[in-house]
Design a protein around this motif. Structure first.
Motif, PDB file in Angstrom:
ATOM      1  N   LEU A 186       0.865  -1.033  -0.001  1.00  0.00           N
ATOM      2  CA  LEU A 186       0.098  -0.075  -0.047  1.00  0.00           C
ATOM      3  C   LEU A 186       1.070   1.294  -0.037  1.00  0.00           C
ATOM      4  O   LEU A 186       1.722   1.432   0.895  1.00  0.00           O
ATOM      5  N   THR A 187       0.844   2.166  -0.846  1.00  0.00           N
ATOM      6  CA  THR A 187       1.390   3.322  -0.860  1.00  0.00           C
ATOM      7  C   THR A 187       0.627   4.432  -0.507  1.00  0.00           C
ATOM      8  O   THR A 187      -0.412   4.858  -0.927  1.00  0.00           O
ATOM      9  N   ILE A 188       1.381   5.326   0.681  1.00  0.00           N
ATOM     10  CA  ILE A 188       0.549   6.424   1.300  1.00  0.00           C
ATOM     11  C   ILE A 188       1.170   7.675   0.694  1.00  0.00           C
ATOM     12  O   ILE A 188       2.570   7.821   0.936  1.00  0.00           O
ATOM     13  N   ARG A 189       0.495   8.557   0.097  1.00  0.00           N
ATOM     14  CA  ARG A 189       1.100   9.835  -0.436  1.00  0.00           C
ATOM     15  C   ARG A 189       0.486  10.921   0.172  1.00  0.00           C
ATOM     16  O   ARG A 189      -0.902  11.344  -0.272  1.00  0.00           O
ATOM     17  N   PRO A 190       0.881  11.422   1.406  1.00  0.00           N
ATOM     18  CA  PRO A 190      -0.028  12.531   2.000  1.00  0.00           C
ATOM     19  C   PRO A 190      -0.160  13.743   1.157  1.00  0.00           C
ATOM     20  O   PRO A 190       0.767  14.242   0.310  1.00  0.00           O
ATOM     21  N   GLY A 191      -1.471  14.184   1.441  1.00  0.00           N
ATOM     22  CA  GLY A 191      -2.031  15.313   0.900  1.00  0.00           C
ATOM     23  C   GLY A 191      -1.658  16.574   1.615  1.00  0.00           C
ATOM     24  O   GLY A 191      -1.267  16.752   2.871  1.00  0.00           O
ATOM     25  N   ARG A 192      -2.479  17.781   1.106  1.00  0.00           N
ATOM     26  CA  ARG A 192      -2.049  19.064   1.815  1.00  0.00           C
ATOM     27  C   ARG A 192      -2.981  18.835   3.406  1.00  0.00           C
ATOM     28  O   ARG A 192      -4.257  18.396   3.438  1.00  0.00           O
ATOM     29  N   MET A 193      -2.094  19.364   4.187  1.00  0.00           N
ATOM     30  CA  MET A 193      -2.711  19.265   5.645  1.00  0.00           C
ATOM     31  C   MET A 193      -2.083  20.266   6.592  1.00  0.00           C
ATOM     32  O   MET A 193      -0.874  20.593   6.159  1.00  0.00           O
ATOM     33  N   PHE A 194      -2.546  20.401   7.789  1.00  0.00           N
ATOM     34  CA  PHE A 194      -1.651  21.418   8.782  1.00  0.00           C
ATOM     35  C   PHE A 194      -1.055  20.482   9.672  1.00  0.00           C
ATOM     36  O   PHE A 194      -1.815  19.371  10.144  1.00  0.00           O
ATOM     37  N   LEU A 208     -13.264  10.813  15.619  1.00  0.00           N
ATOM     38  CA  LEU A 208     -13.917  11.898  15.173  1.00  0.00           C
ATOM     39  C   LEU A 208     -13.941  12.147  13.826  1.00  0.00           C
ATOM     40  O   LEU A 208     -13.034  12.286  13.118  1.00  0.00           O
ATOM     41  N   GLN A 209     -15.191  12.927  13.594  1.00  0.00           N
ATOM     42  CA  GLN A 209     -15.563  13.091  11.969  1.00  0.00           C
ATOM     43  C   GLN A 209     -15.375  14.878  12.191  1.00  0.00           C
ATOM     44  O   GLN A 209     -15.758  15.586  12.740  1.00  0.00           O
ATOM     45  N   GLU A 210     -15.022  15.313  10.893  1.00  0.00           N
ATOM     46  CA  GLU A 210     -15.048  16.821  10.551  1.00  0.00           C
ATOM     47  C   GLU A 210     -15.545  17.197   9.605  1.00  0.00           C
ATOM     48  O   GLU A 210     -15.522  16.426   8.456  1.00  0.00           O
ATOM     49  N   ASP A 211     -16.086  18.563   9.448  1.00  0.00           N
ATOM     50  CA  ASP A 211     -16.874  18.907   8.240  1.00  0.00           C
ATOM     51  C   ASP A 211     -16.025  19.694   7.407  1.00  0.00           C
ATOM     52  O   ASP A 211     -16.403  19.816   6.248  1.00  0.00           O
ATOM     53  N   VAL A 212     -14.833  20.411   7.810  1.00  0.00           N
ATOM     54  CA  VAL A 212     -14.094  20.935   7.107  1.00  0.00           C
ATOM     55  C   VAL A 212     -12.713  20.370   6.822  1.00  0.00           C
ATOM     56  O   VAL A 212     -12.253  19.947   7.864  1.00  0.00           O
ATOM     57  N   CYS A 213     -12.379  20.378   5.578  1.00  0.00           N
ATOM     58  CA  CYS A 213     -10.978  19.879   5.292  1.00  0.00           C
ATOM     59  C   CYS A 213     -10.433  20.508   4.262  1.00  0.00           C
ATOM     60  O   CYS A 213     -10.868  20.978   3.353  1.00  0.00           O
ATOM     61  N   PRO A 214      -9.280  20.402   4.448  1.00  0.00           N
ATOM     62  CA  PRO A 214      -8.035  20.086   5.461  1.00  0.00           C
ATOM     63  C   PRO A 214      -8.553  20.615   6.584  1.00  0.00           C
ATOM     64  O   PRO A 214      -9.011  21.719   6.978  1.00  0.00           O
ATOM     65  N   VAL A 215      -8.590  19.808   7.709  1.00  0.00           N
ATOM     66  CA  VAL A 215      -8.774  20.054   9.092  1.00  0.00           C
ATOM     67  C   VAL A 215      -8.047  21.300   9.489  1.00  0.00           C
ATOM     68  O   VAL A 215      -6.832  21.296   9.503  1.00  0.00           O
ATOM     69  N   PRO A 216      -8.776  22.598   9.856  1.00  0.00           N
ATOM     70  CA  PRO A 216      -8.102  23.558  10.384  1.00  0.00           C
ATOM     71  C   PRO A 216      -7.310  23.639  11.763  1.00  0.00           C
ATOM     72  O   PRO A 216      -7.338  22.693  12.392  1.00  0.00           O
ATOM     73  N   ILE A 217      -6.279  24.301  11.693  1.00  0.00           N
ATOM     74  CA  ILE A 217      -5.358  24.417  13.037  1.00  0.00           C
ATOM     75  C   ILE A 217      -6.335  24.525  14.093  1.00  0.00           C
ATOM     76  O   ILE A 217      -5.784  23.989  15.067  1.00  0.00           O
TER      77      ILE A 217
END
Length: 222
Positions: free
Chosen positions: A107-115, A204-213
């Motif tokens: 499995l290859t994991i390529r992190p995307g944009r996030m804080f 925990l689920q979030e409504d805004v992504c990327p999850v804000p700081i």
């Protein structure tokens, strides 16, 4: 080495007295190690594992480390972090040759944009060797991306798989360079991820992504 706090469980000693006993045992054991020719790096790792780990009740499981497979990091030198505010950065993957990790199962994991705030280590533990939140940055990026995709409703793996991948990535880094190896850190991170708080944060689920700081700070306080 003596295990701190492994005497009569019916005796409720104050925390300070327990810590003092840990310190006394530590001084005896590591003085002996020093006499046997161990270097300062081993000494500092001993501080981490013995004072912090034994005091918190974390065991050093060499078998778990030995039996964990390894994967492969790619394009680690292409990791770029942009400062946002104290302790917080934004990770944006490179357009070409982006950082990635391939697990032992392919499995290859390529992190995307996030804080990103590095590895989630308690502040007091950062006094000890190899407990900086940035010491194993590639590993933290991989795990945080798995947590980000879970929070955003598009999970790549389940909870237990995320812990296993983090452990595998951590061992992969440690076997690449002997100076990076610390089996206590390996066990401590597994202990933290599999704790009730670790599982609660994962769900925990979030409504805004990327999850804000701001939201990530709130999550850390839960």
């Amino acid at each position: 080495m003596k295990q701190c706090g492994t005497g009569d469980r019916g005796v409720n000693r104050p925390a300070f007295a327990q810590f003092r006993q840990c310190l006394q045992n530590f001084l005896i054991d590591f003085t002996q190690l020093g006499e046997n020719g161990k270097n300062s790096s081993v000494f500092l790792q001993g501080v981490s594992g013995y004072l912090v780990g034994n005091f918190l009740g974390i065991q050093v499981d060499m078998a778990k480390f030995r039996d964990t497979p390894v994967g492969r990091f790619q394009n680690v030198k292409n990791i770029r972090l942009t400062w946002c505010e104290p302790d917080w950065f934004e990770y944006v993957p490179s357009d070409t040759d982006a950082f990635a990790y391939t697990t032992s199962t392919g499995l290859t994991i390529r992190p995307g944009r996030m804080f990103f705030d590095g590895g989630s280590t308690p502040r007091f533990s950062r006094l000890f060797a190899k407990f900086s939140p940035w010491y194993y940055t590639p590993v933290a990026l991989v795990h945080d991306w798995l947590a980000e995709t879970q929070a955003c409703g598009r999970p790549l793996v389940n909870f237990n798989q995320s812990v296993a991948i983090q452990q595998e990535a951590l061992k992969t880094m440690m076997v690449e360079n002997e100076d990076w190896k610390n089996v206590f850190v390996f066990n401590a991170t597994r202990w933290a991820l599999k704790s009730s708080k670790g599982r609660r944060l994962w769900n925990l689920q979030e409504d805004v992504c990327p999850v804000p700081i701001s939201r990530k700070k709130e999550r850390l306080k839960l």
